[in-house]
Motif scaffolding. Structure first.
Motif, mmCIF file in Angstrom:
data_model
loop_
_atom_site.group_PDB
_atom_site.id
_atom_site.type_symbol
_atom_site.label_atom_id
_atom_site.label_comp_id
_atom_site.label_asym_id
_atom_site.label_seq_id
_atom_site.Cartn_x
_atom_site.Cartn_y
_atom_site.Cartn_z
ATOM 1 N N ALA A 141 0.724 -1.203 -0.189
ATOM 2 C CA ALA A 141 0.089 -0.210 -0.042
ATOM 3 C C ALA A 141 0.939 1.186 -0.177
ATOM 4 N N LYS A 142 0.186 2.407 -0.268
ATOM 5 C CA LYS A 142 0.892 3.632 0.054
ATOM 6 C C LYS A 142 1.019 4.095 1.398
ATOM 7 N N PRO A 143 2.170 4.906 1.643
ATOM 8 C CA PRO A 143 2.388 5.402 3.054
ATOM 9 C C PRO A 143 1.226 6.041 3.733
ATOM 10 N N VAL A 144 0.434 6.666 2.956
ATOM 11 C CA VAL A 144 -0.495 7.608 3.393
ATOM 12 C C VAL A 144 -1.760 6.587 3.585
ATOM 13 N N THR A 145 -1.953 5.566 3.102
ATOM 14 C CA THR A 145 -3.144 4.548 3.458
ATOM 15 C C THR A 145 -2.679 3.935 4.744
ATOM 16 N N VAL A 146 -1.455 3.659 5.001
ATOM 17 C CA VAL A 146 -1.240 3.019 6.177
ATOM 18 C C VAL A 146 -1.430 3.955 7.453
ATOM 19 N N ASP A 147 -0.738 5.253 7.134
ATOM 20 C CA ASP A 147 -0.862 6.342 8.114
ATOM 21 C C ASP A 147 -2.351 6.340 8.529
#
Length: 140
Positions: A102-108
């Motif tokens: 996933a994209k880092p922003v998604t995990v954030d």
């Protein structure tokens, strides 16, 4: 498991609350009804401190005789489980990014208690870590 008991303190024209399980938690209001509503938000804010400090979120203890219980949403409960699973495995956000592809922003957003993630996204992240989300309904 995460139904946090709070102690209510009364003053002249206000009420305020503390939580022995989450010392970072504080809430205040004019009425008990407002305080109970504010308390859920206050607990969410306290949980964010645990994430910022990379600490596991403690389970709630049983309420004492004069304590009120704050019930958190299913989404918040799922995010707590996701965060605590990451801490148990010494995972960082980057590890979850790779695990989920996933994209880092998604995990954030998945571990941000103030973000209104879709429950199924948190459920999928838990599944990727070998956990299954189970929801039950009980009388109010």
């Amino acid at each position: 498991m995460y139904k946090y008991p709070i102690e209510i303190h009364h003053e002249a024209n206000s009420v305020w609350a503390t939580c022995r399980d989450l010392p970072e938690f504080h809430a205040a209001a004019d009425t008990l009804s407002e305080l109970m509503s504010e308390s859920a938000d206050g607990i969410v804010s306290a949980l964010s401190i645990y994430v910022d400090q990379r600490r596991a979120i403690p389970k709630a203890s049983s309420p004492l005789k004069n304590e009120h219980v704050v019930h958190l949403s299913a989404l918040i409960l799922a995010k707590i489980e996701l965060w605590n699973t990451m801490i148990e495995r010494d995972m960082r956000k980057a590890d979850l990014v790779r695990t989920l592809n996933a994209k880092p922003v998604t995990v954030d957003r998945l571990i941000d208690f103030c973000h209104s993630s879709k429950l199924e996204h948190v459920e999928n992240a838990l599944l990727a870590l070998g956990k299954r989300l189970s929801i039950s309904v009980e009388p109010a």
